[in-house]
Every structure is written in structure tokens, then in C-alpha cells.
Design an enzyme around this catalytic site. Structure first.
Site, PDB file in Angstrom:
ATOM      1  N   LYS A  29       1.153  -1.199  -0.107  1.00  0.00           N
ATOM      2  CA  LYS A  29      -0.108  -0.196   0.142  1.00  0.00           C
ATOM      3  C   LYS A  29       1.192   1.284  -0.139  1.00  0.00           C
ATOM      4  O   LYS A  29       1.457   2.112  -0.296  1.00  0.00           O
ATOM      5  CB  LYS A  29      -0.438  -0.124   1.278  1.00  0.00           C
ATOM      6  CG  LYS A  29      -1.788   1.642   1.664  1.00  0.00           C
ATOM      7  CD  LYS A  29      -2.098   1.626   3.037  1.00  0.00           C
ATOM      8  CE  LYS A  29      -2.038   2.831   3.581  1.00  0.00           C
ATOM      9  NZ  LYS A  29      -1.582   3.212   4.384  1.00  0.00           N
ATOM     10  N   ASN A  30       1.906   1.408   0.630  1.00  0.00           N
ATOM     11  CA  ASN A  30       2.685   2.798   0.653  1.00  0.00           C
ATOM     12  C   ASN A  30       3.807   3.228   0.108  1.00  0.00           C
ATOM     13  O   ASN A  30       4.255   3.748  -0.039  1.00  0.00           O
ATOM     14  CB  ASN A  30       3.149   2.556   2.789  1.00  0.00           C
ATOM     15  CG  ASN A  30       1.925   3.231   3.405  1.00  0.00           C
ATOM     16  OD1 ASN A  30       0.706   3.698   2.775  1.00  0.00           O
ATOM     17  ND2 ASN A  30       3.057   2.944   4.675  1.00  0.00           N
ATOM     18  N   ARG A 101      -4.769   9.924   2.853  1.00  0.00           N
ATOM     19  CA  ARG A 101      -3.293  11.031   3.472  1.00  0.00           C
ATOM     20  C   ARG A 101      -2.663  10.938   2.349  1.00  0.00           C
ATOM     21  O   ARG A 101      -2.056  11.793   2.738  1.00  0.00           O
ATOM     22  CB  ARG A 101      -3.388  10.101   5.490  1.00  0.00           C
ATOM     23  CG  ARG A 101      -3.263  11.405   6.105  1.00  0.00           C
ATOM     24  CD  ARG A 101      -3.071  10.454   7.515  1.00  0.00           C
ATOM     25  NE  ARG A 101      -4.632  10.486   7.889  1.00  0.00           N
ATOM     26  CZ  ARG A 101      -5.471  11.236   8.076  1.00  0.00           C
ATOM     27  NH1 ARG A 101      -4.847  12.590   7.853  1.00  0.00           N
ATOM     28  NH2 ARG A 101      -6.781  11.285   8.596  1.00  0.00           N
ATOM     29  N   ASP A 125      -5.526  13.164  12.988  1.00  0.00           N
ATOM     30  CA  ASP A 125      -6.287  10.862  12.504  1.00  0.00           C
ATOM     31  C   ASP A 125      -5.992  10.604  13.831  1.00  0.00           C
ATOM     32  O   ASP A 125      -5.310  11.474  14.814  1.00  0.00           O
ATOM     33  CB  ASP A 125      -6.370  10.832  11.557  1.00  0.00           C
ATOM     34  CG  ASP A 125      -5.472   9.689  11.570  1.00  0.00           C
ATOM     35  OD1 ASP A 125      -4.009  10.017  12.465  1.00  0.00           O
ATOM     36  OD2 ASP A 125      -4.934   9.340  10.379  1.00  0.00           O
ATOM     37  N   ASP A 312       3.301   0.310  12.001  1.00  0.00           N
ATOM     38  CA  ASP A 312       2.280  -0.438  11.516  1.00  0.00           C
ATOM     39  C   ASP A 312       1.805  -1.960  11.790  1.00  0.00           C
ATOM     40  O   ASP A 312       0.977  -2.470  11.761  1.00  0.00           O
ATOM     41  CB  ASP A 312       2.504   0.122   9.965  1.00  0.00           C
ATOM     42  CG  ASP A 312       2.632   1.392   9.312  1.00  0.00           C
ATOM     43  OD1 ASP A 312       1.825   2.111  10.467  1.00  0.00           O
ATOM     44  OD2 ASP A 312       2.886   1.328   8.151  1.00  0.00           O
TER      45      ASP A 312
HETATM   46  N1  EPU Z   1       6.389  14.047  11.615  1.00  0.00           N
HETATM   47  C1  EPU Z   1       5.974  15.650  11.392  1.00  0.00           C
HETATM   48  N2  EPU Z   1       6.158  16.335  10.450  1.00  0.00           N
HETATM   49  C2  EPU Z   1       6.840  16.537   9.661  1.00  0.00           C
HETATM   50  C3  EPU Z   1       6.135  15.109   8.850  1.00  0.00           C
HETATM   51  C4  EPU Z   1       5.899  13.817   9.863  1.00  0.00           C
HETATM   52  O1  EPU Z   1       6.387  16.342  12.299  1.00  0.00           O
HETATM   53  O2  EPU Z   1       6.611  17.423   8.466  1.00  0.00           O
HETATM   54  C5  EPU Z   1       5.666  12.960  12.049  1.00  0.00           C
HETATM   55  C6  EPU Z   1       4.358  13.006  11.902  1.00  0.00           C
HETATM   56  O3  EPU Z   1       3.506  13.443  12.526  1.00  0.00           O
HETATM   57  C7  EPU Z   1       4.680  11.495  12.505  1.00  0.00           C
HETATM   58  C8  EPU Z   1       5.953  11.413  12.411  1.00  0.00           C
HETATM   59  O4  EPU Z   1       6.575  12.279  12.422  1.00  0.00           O
HETATM   60  O5  EPU Z   1       4.708  12.288  13.730  1.00  0.00           O
HETATM   61  C9  EPU Z   1       6.150   9.857  11.748  1.00  0.00           C
HETATM   62  O6  EPU Z   1       5.346  10.219  10.209  1.00  0.00           O
HETATM   63  P1  EPU Z   1       5.435   9.965   8.122  1.00  0.00           P
HETATM   64  O7  EPU Z   1       6.414  11.538   7.450  1.00  0.00           O
HETATM   65  O8  EPU Z   1       7.199   9.350   8.683  1.00  0.00           O
HETATM   66  O9  EPU Z   1       4.423   9.160   8.067  1.00  0.00           O
HETATM   67  P2  EPU Z   1       3.694   9.807   6.737  1.00  0.00           P
HETATM   68  O10 EPU Z   1       4.150   9.496   5.332  1.00  0.00           O
HETATM   69  O11 EPU Z   1       2.267  10.462   7.416  1.00  0.00           O
HETATM   70  C10 EPU Z   1       3.568   7.020   6.530  1.00  0.00           C
HETATM   71  C11 EPU Z   1       3.198   5.632   6.221  1.00  0.00           C
HETATM   72  C12 EPU Z   1       2.102   5.419   6.590  1.00  0.00           C
HETATM   73  C13 EPU Z   1       3.494   4.444   8.406  1.00  0.00           C
HETATM   74  C14 EPU Z   1       4.168   6.214   8.993  1.00  0.00           C
HETATM   75  C15 EPU Z   1       5.782   5.370   9.418  1.00  0.00           C
HETATM   76  C16 EPU Z   1       1.719   6.753   4.503  1.00  0.00           C
HETATM   77  C17 EPU Z   1       0.571   6.808   3.401  1.00  0.00           C
HETATM   78  N3  EPU Z   1       1.864   6.301   5.035  1.00  0.00           N
HETATM   79  O12 EPU Z   1       2.880   7.742   6.991  1.00  0.00           O
HETATM   80  O13 EPU Z   1       1.604   4.248   7.191  1.00  0.00           O
HETATM   81  O14 EPU Z   1       2.868   5.109   9.774  1.00  0.00           O
HETATM   82  O15 EPU Z   1       4.795   6.210   7.363  1.00  0.00           O
HETATM   83  O16 EPU Z   1       6.527   5.034   8.780  1.00  0.00           O
HETATM   84  O17 EPU Z   1       2.583   5.750   3.324  1.00  0.00           O
HETATM   85  C18 EPU Z   1      -0.359   2.557   7.803  1.00  0.00           C
HETATM   86  O18 EPU Z   1      -0.193   2.128   6.240  1.00  0.00           O
HETATM   87  O19 EPU Z   1      -1.288   2.347   8.741  1.00  0.00           O
HETATM   88  C19 EPU Z   1      -0.096   3.985   7.941  1.00  0.00           C
HETATM   89  C20 EPU Z   1       0.176   4.940   9.047  1.00  0.00           C
END
Ligand code: EPU
Length: 430
Positions: A29-30, A101, A125, A312
């Protein structure tokens, strides 16, 4: 097929059956959602395979169609083609964008391709705030002007040049967006403290196959030299390591014996190590895993960016450890609210004590069927897993979250012998 049924469906899970057999999994998915967003960068038609049959994929297709791309989605055959031979519009449609998202991943490629973007922001969320200040700061350092409004961000880059960037934290989304902007920027970008999840490596490798110049893939420092255009290619999405880990937990939890196919065991080094420490028997094949139950022991684990233990898989691992003999500790470091499912699990009999971002799990705790409301994709999966080992019947609600991340979840579990079904909520409320 992707189940188009209403989000008011529920899963009815009757516990006790050990899972046995073989399950062949999906593309990640990701990764898939980001590869689709990268279609924006392609001067021609990008052909993607191993696209999972999950609900977020058609929504991402709608986002891309909304900016004028030709998207042909064939979920039955896990294929998607994206034609971006005409320069896309820079304003993705708000309705579709706000439904997933991952749509924020269109920001970087739009800025790379059109030097401009206006995109609605993903809200907070149940698992945390989902901020994007690292994405924004990186684009600004590359010469973009950014206006952040309450519910959207607008970026204009009269010039987009390479820059030396260091992320505060190896954010998956910020790394992806900045890489996708940098591949078509003028000059060289160095991105330090980059995230290096297998899905990011997949994206970078696909971009390289399209003609991008990226060094350091898989390391925390990426060096990206901008090019003028990216060419059309065909690409297969990498396997879903989180889905694989979820089925591994299901097999171990139910005392089963399951072969999981289309897996890259190397992407799961730490989860497999922790599962083995918990007594689970795992045989690794080239692209498969055989998972058998053992006597479950407690283990401690800490979620961290890759190659750390993935957040995850944290809820699923916690469910497993409720059945281990002794006390396990979990520390969640990635999302501030990723323990929100614990109250639901406690109502089924789990003994879990939360202190900030730490959890103590005392087992074995006999679980009893109850209603479990899973408020994100992994929580819903964890609720189903808990139901598989609970006495009596568990009803998992809000299952549209699970549809976002697990292809054919109920049919696959049924094929492994689980007593699960998907029914309209009105059937159980009656
Ligand atoms: N964060 C910040 N500032 C930013 C970016 C991120 O504070 O500018 C924080 C976030 O709030 C969070 C942490 O950093 O607390 C991690 O965020 P990250 O950007 O790494 O995650 P994401 O890109 O929002 C993706 C996956 C998530 C997965 C995370 C970590 C997708 C669509 N989502 O999210 O997947 O948990 O990376 O590996 O790729 C899931 O599949 O269940 C899921 C939530």
C-alpha cells in the site's frame, strides 16, 4: 475484488480456528500510492503492476484524473497505467485529496513537474497529528515560496534548485515529497537523515529506472541530481511487509501453520527477530515465509523508522503478546496516539497498562469476544486478530479503515480456515 460495500459493514469473527494453508500477498500500500503519485513526473505513460486491491487506490486514481492525467485502473489484474504526457493541472481536487492521507504525496511531484501546487492538507487523525512542516521547509530551501492556509498549502517555485537538506526526523512522507521534487529540480539536492523504508527504496529505484539520478538509495543520505525529463517505464510494486507481518502474527496467534508468499524477508528483519524471540517458528524462503506457532514468550520492542520495528505492526504485535506467558514492553516512538486501540483490546480482556508512549502487556490473558471499533487501518486488523483467538464472537466495526490497507482481508482469512465474515452492521444490530 475490492469490496465496494458500505463502510457500515462489520466483521464477525468467531475465535478458535488455527489458520492453515498458503496466502499470496499484495504489492505494498505505502509504495503503490506513492508510485501512482510519481506518475505525475512521467513524460508519457507509466505502467504499474502489483497494485493492491485496497480502497485508497481508486481514490488516488481520482486525484490524478482530477489534474488531467489519464488513469486506467484494472484492480482485478492489479495493474494501473498513468498517462501524464500532457502537463498536469497544479490544483488536485479537494474532495478526493481529503479522502486519503497519501494524497499529500502529490505535492512534491507537482512542484517538480509544474513548479506549482495547491493541495488540501491531511487533517490529524486517531494515530497522531500528521504534520508536514518538514515537507514545506525542504521545498522552501529549494527556492519555492509557500503559503500555508488553515486547510491547504500553496507552493510556487519560480525557480526550483538543488539544496542541502537535513530532516529533523526521517519522515517517510517528507523524504518522498522532497525526492520527487528534486528529481526534476535544477542542480543537486542532498537529503540527509532521510527515511529509508523499503517502500521509499522502491520509489527511488523506479525513478532511477525512469531516468532520475539518485545516489545512496537505502541509506540515510540521498543525493539527487535533477534531470530534464523522466521517461515512461513499467514497474512492479514491492511486496507489502506490513501485510506479511500481520499474517505472520495471525498464524502464530491461532496456533496455526501458514505459508506467506510474495514477501521479501529481508524487509522484515526486526519483526522476524522479535517474532522468533517470542517463540514463533519461522522458516524463510526466497520470497516466502512459513510461520508456525510455538509457546509464546514475552518480548520488548520499540517502534522506530526503518530498519527499526515498524509502527504499522505495533498493534498486531501487542495482540500477539497478550497471549505470551509473562510481561512484554512496547515503546511507540513514531505516532503519538497509536495506542488508541488498547481500550478496545482491554474490553476483550487484555491486560495492558499505558504510561505515555510505553505499554506493559501482561499475559497470557484469555480474550473474550466483544465489539471492537478499529479507528485506523492497523487497529482494525488488530481487532480482527484478537477476535481470531478470543472465546466467542467479536464484531469489528469501522472496517472501512481495514479496506484502506488490506486487500481481500476477509476472503484470505477464510481461505486459511478462519471463521470470519463480513456483513452489514444492521445484521448484528438487529
Ligand atoms: N512528522 C512531523 N512533521 C512532518 C512530517 C512528519 O512532525 O513534516 C511526524 C508525524 O506527525 C509522525 C512522524 O513524524 O508523528 C512520522 O511521520 P512520517 O512522515 O514518517 O509518516 P507518514 O508519511 O505520514 C507513512 C505511512 C504510515 C506509516 C508512517 C511511518 C503512508 C501513506 N503512510 O506515513 O502508514 O505509519 O509512514 O512508517 O505511506 C499505515 O499504513 O497504517 C500508516 C499509517
Amino acid at each position: 475484488m475490492l469490496d465496494p460495500t458500505s463502510s457500515t459493514d462489520v466483521f464477525v469473527v468467531r475465535g478458535g480456528a488455527p489458520l492453515r494453508g498458503t496466502v499470496r500477498l499484495s504489492g505494498a500500500k505505502n509504495s503503490a500510492l506513492k508510485l501512482m503519485a510519481a506518475g505525475i513526473l512521467c513524460d508519457g505513460t507509466l505502467e504499474l503492476g502489483a497494485i493492491p486491491r485496497i480502497a485508497d487506490v481508486p481514490v488516488m486514481a481520482e486525484v490524478l484524473r482530477g489534474i488531467g492525467l489519464g488513469v486506467d485502473l484494472d484492480l482485478a489484474n492489479e495493474r494501473c497505467t498513468i498517462d501524464a504526457s500532457v502537463e498536469p493541472d497544479w490544483r488536485p481536487p479537494r474532495d478526493a485529496v481529503t479522502r486519503i492521507r497519501a494524497s499529500i504525496s502529490c505535492l512534491g511531484p507537482l512542484v517538480g513537474r509544474t513548479r506549482r501546487a495547491r493541495i488540501a492538507l491531511p487533517g490529524g487523525d486517531k494515530i497522531g497529528a500528521r504534520r508536514i512542516e518538514m515537507h514545506v521547509r525542504g521545498l522552501m530551501a529549494m527556492g519555492a515560496e509557500v503559503e500555508e492556509r488553515a486547510d491547504e498549502v500553496e507552493v510556487v517555485a519560480r525557480e526550483l534548485h538543488g539544496a542541502i537538506l537535513t530532516l529533523d526526523f526521517p519522515s517517510v512522507g517528507a523524504t518522498e515529497n522532497l525526492v520527487m521534487a528534486a528529481v526534476l529540480a535544477d542542480g543537486t539536492t542532498v537529503l540527509d537523515n532521510a527515511a529509508r523504508e523499503p517502500e521509499i527504496q522502491d520509489l527511488c529505484r523506479m525513478l532511477v529506472a525512469m531516468g532520475a539520478r539518485i545516489d545512496g538509495i537505502g541509506s540515510p543520505t540521498l543525493e539527487i541530481e535533477g534531470v530534464d525529463r523522466l521517461a515512461p517505464i513499467s514497474w512492479e510494486t514491492c511486496p507489502d511487509r506490513i501485510e506479511a507481518g500481520t499474517y505472520a502474527v495471525a498464524a502464530a496467534l491461532t496456533g496455526g501453520d501458514v505459508v506467506i508468499e510474495r514477501v521479501r524477508p529481508a524487509d522484515l528483519t526486526l519483526p522476524l527477530l522479535k517474532l522468533r524471540s517470542a517463540g514463533v517458528v519461522i522458516e524463510e524462503g526466497g520470497d516466502s515465509l512459513r510461520v508456525k506457532a510455538g509457546d509464546l514468550d514475552p518480548v520488548d520492542f520499540v517502534t522506530l523508522p526503518y530498519p527499526g520495528f515498524p509502527t504499522d505492526l505495533q498493534p498486531q504485535m501487542m495482540v500477539l503478546l497478550t497471549q505470551a506467558e509473562g510481561t512484554s514492553r512496547c515503546t511507540e516512538n513514531v505516532f503519538e496516539s497509536r495506542f488508541s486501540f488498547v481500550d478496545e483490546l482491554a474490553r476483550m480482556g487484555a491486560d495492558i497498562q499505558i504510561d505515555g508512549h510505553h505499554a506493559l502487556i501482561r499475559g497470557p490473558a484469555p480474550l473474550v469476544g466483544a465489539t471492537f471499533t478499529g479507528l485506523d487501518v492497523r487497529a482494525g486488523a488488530a481487532g480482527t486478530l484478537a477476535g481470531l483467538v478470543a472465546r466467542g464472537t467479536t464484531v469489528v466495526r469501522d472496517v472501512h479503515h481495514v479496506d484502506r490497507g488490506y486487500a481481500d482481508w476477509i476472503p484470505r482469512l477464510q481461505a486459511l480456515g478462519a471463521d470470519v465474515e463480513r456483513v452489514p452492521a444492521s445484521d448484528v444490530d438487529a
